[in-house]
Every structure is written in structure tokens, then in C-alpha cells.
Design a protein around this motif. Structure first.
Motif: not given
Length: 321
Positions: A304-318
């Protein structure tokens, strides 16, 4: 305070109930090496709290070995490559498995594949702090100041909790601040207190002594509820960033292939130790909260945490090397 006899009961229950008696007889046959993916901090202290009860049950100590670097990847890789016999474990912030595989491009292992969760040891959060030279006393004032000034923020590295919390904050508020990543939170804190960087998102227990002394200005915590060691600080949501929450977990993992009975025994013994009243009190004083969980529940939370942060990582292009 609960008696360690509960731990013996848990161990005996595990041996009979799961068919793990044969493993119980051969494991552990030597001290358990617990590699910490970060410099000495909360993770180490949690392991030390469990060490006594663990030895009472299994007659072997938990030996901490710090291998910080690369956002936790150095320690994680060492454990991922270790023999999966239950004698080498990893203690880390869960971002090593939820975020790093998506941020670091050249890893030779996959923490979310090569490691299996044993138990979430504690939940923790970050605190937004600024150097006193920044003329702000609240999140709202920081927002107004940041719109007319070029500000920077420090974190302990790419993809670590402080970095993620900061980027969530900036995305939610529409603000811009320059990220200055450091090789660990200690270096970030030193430069922040030295005034070389304006603000930072760092672990609450790390910064609160300096907030109380006036060397840093505390603005808000990233958790959903106020911190027991920083009750004077608002949550981000209370400070006007509606719905904001960036909490993280201290996690114990083992190399994939570690026998299931060993994973179960570790989970039960750690859970029994962390549930003791004196241990819970000591952890709350460190802004850490333990919520009992099984290996299966830990794995579900990790996904669940991986899915949550995946969206953040992709949105920010980290991305990081």
C-alpha cells in the motif's frame, strides 16, 4: 511491566503451533546480525529494546551493524545478498523498499523483491523546521515568505522521508524551494543549524531539542496527529494544508527465502517485546508508536505504501543514480 515469561510462551506456541520445532532447535545457532541502513538513531534503539527479551527466548544476542549510505541502499543490498537462514536481518525506514526501487536507477538488487518484511516496528513522522534567520513562525508565514524569496530545504538524501514529505508539502501548497540533499540526516541537520540551508523536514526526535533551545524554528509535524514530544506544534492539516499526512515506518526485513517459521518466530518475539508497557512508554518518548502486525499485514502495508509513493515519485519525476 509485562513479564518476559510471555515471550517464552510465545516461543513455545510458535514451536508447537507452526511445526517450527525443528527450526527452533537449529536456529539461531549464532548471534543475529541486524544491519541498520542508516546512521545510529531510532532503529538502533528499537533493536536494543528487543535484545534482552530476544536473548531470554533464543539465547543469542541481536548485534547491530550500521551500514548507512545511498538512502539506505547499501545496508539493504548487504542483507538482500546474505544467506537466508535467519541470521542476517535489516532494520530500516520503509522507504528503502517502497520508494528506492523507483527512484534509484542503477541498483543491483530490488528491495521490494529480494527482501521480505517481518514486522513493522514503529510509526514515525517528520517535522518542518527552519533556521531562525528565516522570519517565519508558522506554515502560513513560510508560504507567504517563500512566494517572494528563494528558499532551500535540506533532507538526508534522495527519496528519504524528509525529501518525500517536503515534496508532498510543496506540491500541496504550490510553493517552490530548492532541495539540498545530504548524505544522511546528521549532515543535513548540521548545515541547517549553521544557516547554510533555510528549512528542512527531519525526524521529530532529532530536531525537537534544537527547537526547544531556539536554534531552530518548528512549524508543523507531518503526522495525522500531534506528536507526544512536540504537542506545541500543529499538524500540517491543522496548519492549513488540508488532508496532509506523511508518516513512515521502521521495518524489520529478512532476505527472501528465509524459512517461514523463522520469520514467524521473529515476528512474535519482537511483537511481544514491543508490546511491553515500559517499552511502549520509551518508544512514545521517542515519537515512535508500535501497532501489532503479522508478516502478512506488514507485507500488505508495504504494498500500500509503495503504491502511494509511486504516484508521488512519478508526479515529481524523482530520480537518482
Amino acid at each position: 511491566m509485562r513479564s518476559t515469561s510471555l515471550l517464552f510462551a510465545a516461543a513455545l506456541s510458535w514451536g508447537v503451533g507452526t511445526g517450527g520445532h525443528a527450526v527452533a532447535q537449529s536456529w539461531p545457532s549464532r548471534p543475529i546480525t541486524v544491519i541498520s541502513a542508516f546512521p545510529p538513531a531510532n532503529n538502533d534503539q528499537i533493536i536494543r529494546m528487543v535484545d534482552g527479551p530476544f536473548q531470554a527466548v533464543f539465547k543469542q544476542p541481536l548485534v547491530i551493524e550500521n551500514r548507512p549510505g545511498a538512502g539506505g541502499n547499501l545496508g539493504a543490498e548487504a542483507v538482500a545478498r546474505a544467506t537466508p537462514d535467519g541470521h542476517t536481518l535489516l532494520v530500516t525506514v520503509d522507504t528503502v523498499a517502497t520508494v528506492n526501487p523507483r527512484v534509484y536507477q542503477n541498483l543491483k538488487f530490488k528491495a521490494d523483491v529480494d527482501l521480505v518484511p517481518i514486522i513493522y516496528l514503529a510509526n514515525s513522522a517528520q517535522t518542518l523546521v527552519c533556521h531562525p534567520s528565516v522570519p517565519v513562525k508558522s506554515v502560513a508565514e513560510l508560504g507567504a515568505h517563500a512566494r517572494s524569496h528563494d528558499l532551500s530545504y535540506a533532507s538526508g538524501g534522495q527519496g528519504v522521508p524528509g525529501h518525500l514529505a517536503a515534496e508532498m508539502f510543496l506540491a500541496a501548497t504550490g510553493l517552490r524551494m530548492t532541495h539540498i540533499p545530504y548524505k544522511g540526516p546528521t549532515a543535513a541537520l548540521q548545515d541547517l543549524m549553521g544557516g547554510n540551508v533555510h528549512c528542512g523536514f527531519l525526524a521529530t526526535p532529532t530536531v525537537m531539542p534544537h527547537v526547544k533551545s531556539g536554534r531552530l524554528t518548528g512549524l508543523a509535524v507531518t503526522s495525522a496527529r500531534r506528536s507526544p514530544i512536540a504537542l506545541e506544534l500543529q499538524t500540517m492539516s491543522e496548519a492549513g494544508v488540508a488532508g496532509f499526512e506523511a508518516s513512515f515506518g521502521q521495518l524489520l526485513l529478512a532476505p527472501r527465502g528465509t524459512p517461514a517459521p523463522v520469520v514467524a518466530a521473529l515476528n512474535e518475539t519482537f511483537a511481544a517485546a514491543l508490546a511491553q508497557d515500559d517499552v511502549r512508554a520509551r518508544m512514545l518518548a521517542m515519537d515512535l508508536e508500535f501497532v501489532p502486525n503479522t508478516p502478512e499485514q506488514a507485507a500488505a502495508r508495504l504494498r500500500k505504501e509503495a503504491d502511494k509513493w509511486a504516484r508521488v515519485v512519478e508526479r515529481l519525476g524523482l530520480r537518482a543514480d
